[in-house]
Design a protein around this motif. Structure first.
Motif, PDB file in Angstrom:
ATOM      1  N   HIS A 169       1.446 -13.842 -10.383  1.00 24.75           N
ATOM      2  CA  HIS A 169       0.708 -14.139  -9.161  1.00 24.75           C
ATOM      3  C   HIS A 169       0.039 -12.847  -8.687  1.00 24.75           C
ATOM      4  CE1 HIS A 169       3.541 -12.395  -6.013  1.00 24.75           C
ATOM      5  NE2 HIS A 169       4.221 -12.269  -7.136  1.00 24.75           N
ATOM      6  N   TRP A 170      -0.745 -12.947  -7.645  1.00 30.66           N
ATOM      7  CA  TRP A 170      -1.376 -11.761  -7.063  1.00 30.66           C
ATOM      8  C   TRP A 170      -1.164 -11.791  -5.552  1.00 30.66           C
ATOM      9  CZ3 TRP A 170      -5.162 -12.420  -3.361  1.00 30.66           C
ATOM     10  CH2 TRP A 170      -5.745 -13.691  -3.281  1.00 30.66           C
ATOM     11  N   THR A 185      -5.317  -3.360  -0.974  1.00 26.84           N
ATOM     12  CA  THR A 185      -5.370  -3.382  -2.434  1.00 26.84           C
ATOM     13  C   THR A 185      -4.879  -4.743  -2.931  1.00 26.84           C
ATOM     14  OG1 THR A 185      -4.881  -1.012  -2.565  1.00 26.84           O
ATOM     15  CG2 THR A 185      -4.547  -2.291  -4.564  1.00 26.84           C
ATOM     16  N   ILE A 186      -5.448  -5.179  -4.035  1.00 26.23           N
ATOM     17  CA  ILE A 186      -4.938  -6.378  -4.715  1.00 26.23           C
ATOM     18  C   ILE A 186      -3.922  -5.946  -5.760  1.00 26.23           C
ATOM     19  CG2 ILE A 186      -5.497  -8.322  -6.228  1.00 26.23           C
ATOM     20  CD1 ILE A 186      -6.509  -8.740  -3.438  1.00 26.23           C
ATOM     21  N   ARG A 187      -2.733  -6.462  -5.641  1.00 31.54           N
ATOM     22  CA  ARG A 187      -1.707  -6.255  -6.663  1.00 31.54           C
ATOM     23  C   ARG A 187      -1.674  -7.471  -7.582  1.00 31.54           C
ATOM     24  NH1 ARG A 187       3.930  -4.870  -3.560  1.00 31.54           N
ATOM     25  NH2 ARG A 187       3.471  -2.766  -2.768  1.00 31.54           N
ATOM     26  N   THR A 188      -1.660  -7.247  -8.872  1.00 31.68           N
ATOM     27  CA  THR A 188      -1.385  -8.308  -9.840  1.00 31.68           C
ATOM     28  C   THR A 188       0.070  -8.160 -10.266  1.00 31.68           C
ATOM     29  OG1 THR A 188      -3.674  -8.272 -10.638  1.00 31.68           O
ATOM     30  CG2 THR A 188      -2.036  -9.332 -12.037  1.00 31.68           C
ATOM     31  N   ASN A 189       0.865  -9.180 -10.003  1.00 34.67           N
ATOM     32  CA  ASN A 189       2.313  -9.100 -10.218  1.00 34.67           C
ATOM     33  C   ASN A 189       2.767  -9.974 -11.378  1.00 34.67           C
ATOM     34  OD1 ASN A 189       2.647  -7.419  -7.952  1.00 34.67           O
ATOM     35  ND2 ASN A 189       2.805  -9.175  -6.587  1.00 34.67           N
ATOM     36  N   GLU A 190       3.634  -9.414 -12.195  1.00 36.23           N
ATOM     37  CA  GLU A 190       4.296 -10.164 -13.262  1.00 36.23           C
ATOM     38  C   GLU A 190       5.795  -9.985 -13.065  1.00 36.23           C
ATOM     39  OE1 GLU A 190       2.753 -10.066 -17.450  1.00 36.23           O
ATOM     40  OE2 GLU A 190       4.739  -9.181 -17.826  1.00 36.23           O
ATOM     41  N   ARG A 191       6.439 -11.060 -12.668  1.00 35.94           N
ATOM     42  CA  ARG A 191       7.870 -11.009 -12.361  1.00 35.94           C
ATOM     43  C   ARG A 191       8.642 -11.780 -13.432  1.00 35.94           C
ATOM     44  NH1 ARG A 191       8.435  -9.843  -6.562  1.00 35.94           N
ATOM     45  NH2 ARG A 191       6.375  -9.886  -5.591  1.00 35.94           N
ATOM     46  N   GLN A 195       0.447  -4.252 -11.250  1.00 35.44           N
ATOM     47  CA  GLN A 195      -0.741  -3.593 -11.767  1.00 35.44           C
ATOM     48  C   GLN A 195      -1.778  -3.473 -10.652  1.00 35.44           C
ATOM     49  OE1 GLN A 195      -0.851  -6.377 -15.434  1.00 35.44           O
ATOM     50  NE2 GLN A 195      -1.614  -4.419 -16.213  1.00 35.44           N
ATOM     51  N   TYR A 196      -2.333  -2.267 -10.505  1.00 30.36           N
ATOM     52  CA  TYR A 196      -3.331  -1.992  -9.474  1.00 30.36           C
ATOM     53  C   TYR A 196      -4.723  -1.903 -10.101  1.00 30.36           C
ATOM     54  CZ  TYR A 196       0.603  -0.967  -6.389  1.00 30.36           C
ATOM     55  OH  TYR A 196       1.747  -1.063  -5.630  1.00 30.36           O
ATOM     56  N   HIS A 250       3.196   0.016 -11.982  1.00 30.15           N
ATOM     57  CA  HIS A 250       4.491   0.366 -11.376  1.00 30.15           C
ATOM     58  C   HIS A 250       5.451  -0.757 -11.734  1.00 30.15           C
ATOM     59  CE1 HIS A 250       7.180   2.278  -8.470  1.00 30.15           C
ATOM     60  NE2 HIS A 250       7.399   1.103  -7.908  1.00 30.15           N
ATOM     61  N   LEU A 251       6.364  -0.497 -12.654  1.00 29.65           N
ATOM     62  CA  LEU A 251       7.302  -1.519 -13.123  1.00 29.65           C
ATOM     63  C   LEU A 251       8.687  -1.196 -12.587  1.00 29.65           C
ATOM     64  CD1 LEU A 251       7.527  -3.171 -16.583  1.00 29.65           C
ATOM     65  CD2 LEU A 251       9.602  -2.379 -15.461  1.00 29.65           C
ATOM     66  N   ILE A 252       9.246  -2.142 -11.852  1.00 30.49           N
ATOM     67  CA  ILE A 252      10.571  -1.977 -11.251  1.00 30.49           C
ATOM     68  C   ILE A 252      11.571  -2.872 -11.981  1.00 30.49           C
ATOM     69  CG2 ILE A 252      11.951  -2.209  -9.156  1.00 30.49           C
ATOM     70  CD1 ILE A 252       9.336  -1.953  -7.555  1.00 30.49           C
TER      71      ILE A 252
END
Length: 338
Positions: free
Chosen positions: A197-198, A218-224, A237-238, A244-246
């Motif tokens: 999602h973003w 900023t738009i974050r593109t998230n992969e969870r 991802q920016y 930035h991977l947590i």
């Protein structure tokens, strides 16, 4: 769900202790799913984990010392190896050691600078994080601390796209824009599921510094990625290419308490963003979550009828369904507080 009452949860790997906490010759204690365990390094430098109760008079083995790679009980000096087998009894001079002189031994290994333990035969491997081996990423240790909250509440929160604009209003959330974008995709995996999602976020000064940008938003593109039962990766991802991977695990100490284990990976350098600043921003975000989560009821139900829901709760509902299916497939029913 009371995690200590669900035997199948013993069949997963959990990070329990930083490797750096295991000093030569000195065992450490930890409680995993209500089971006290003793941890130490054997003579080959490999981690070992056994039940933290001597089979003789129940003394805590973690209070003893490591002798020739084995753990010696502080009470009568009995020594146990990594399998939990008693290999020396000082009071027995000639006789062989009875086979009943035994404590439970557990699967134990080292990965990502942590000691991982599985209390029974593993159903899944330790979560795979390819970026750890990628030379373009640096590894940053972040947090190791105890939270008074259940693992299910924590892991649901990690996939909840609606809470951020309120819980994280002091870090990146925008309360003027409370409706989260729709989830792009959720795909089942062998270990749980992958969610994409973003989200549009605000950038406080520290985050502008960490990202090397000046934009207010900023738009974050998230992969969870969910690793059943209580671990996840969040790959952010920016637009400028920063990733930035947590990794976060909520290791279940008991029904009400979890051990937070968190580290991150970045595809930039220390010169571009200091690790201390990255940790400081994630520290603020993490504490904002903790403040709210520790007020929740630890006995989170797997049946969705007991709580109300909205569209953004879909990932949490899927988790509850999959965990309920896991219990059923192993002949278990959900155990709840009376």
């Amino acid at each position: 769900m009371l995690v200590t009452k669900q035997p199948v949860l013993k069949r997963f790997w959990y990070p329990v202790l930083p490797v750096s906490h295991l000093l030569p010759g000195k065992p450490q204690s930890f409680e995993l799913l209500g089971q006290p365990i003793a941890l130490w390094m054997d003579r080959n430098g490999n981690p070992a984990a056994i039940a933290d109760r001597c089979c003789h008079r129940s003394a805590q083995l973690s209070g003893g010392v490591v002798i020739d790679g084995n753990l010696r009980c502080p009470y009568h000096g009995w020594c146990f190896n990594a399998a939990g087998t008693c290999v020396q009894v000082p009071q027995l001079e000639e006789r062989s050691i009875p086979k009943t002189y035994q404590v439970a031994g557990y699967h134990c290994t080292e990965r990502y600078d942590y000691i991982w333990v599985c209390l029974d035969e593993p159903l899944q491997p330790i979560p795979e994080i390819p970026e750890v081996a990628d030379p373009n990423f640096r590894f940053i240790h972040e947090f190791y601390e105890t939270w008074k909250v259940s693992g299910l509440r924590c892991i649901e929160n990690s996939f909840d796209s609606a809470h951020g604009n309120f819980v994280h209003a002091s870090s990146w959330g925008d309360q003027k824009n409370p409706v989260p974008p729709p989830i792009d995709e959720i795909v089942n995996t062998d270990s749980g599921f992958l969610m994409k999602h973003w989200v549009e976020v605000l950038n406080p000064d520290l985050q502008k510094k960490n990202l090397g940008i000046q934009a207010e938003k900023t738009i974050r593109t998230n992969e969870r990625r969910w690793f059943m039962p209580f671990a996840r990766t969040l790959k952010i991802q920016y637009p400028n290419g920063v990733i930035h991977l947590i990794f976060t695990a909520y290791t279940p100490i008991d029904d009400q308490t979890s051990q937070l284990v968190q580290f991150c990976l970045r595809n930039d350098t220390e010169a571009e963003a200091k690790a201390a600043d990255i940790i400081a921003f994630d520290r603020q975000v993490t504490l904002e979550d903790r403040t709210v989560l520790e007020t929740t009821d630890y006995d989170a139900p797997l049946t969705i009828a007991e709580e109300q829901h909205m569209a953004s709760d879909k990932p949490g509902i899927l988790m509850r369904h999959q965990l309920a299916a896991l219990l059923k497939s192993h002949g278990e029913v959900e155990k709840r507080r009376m």
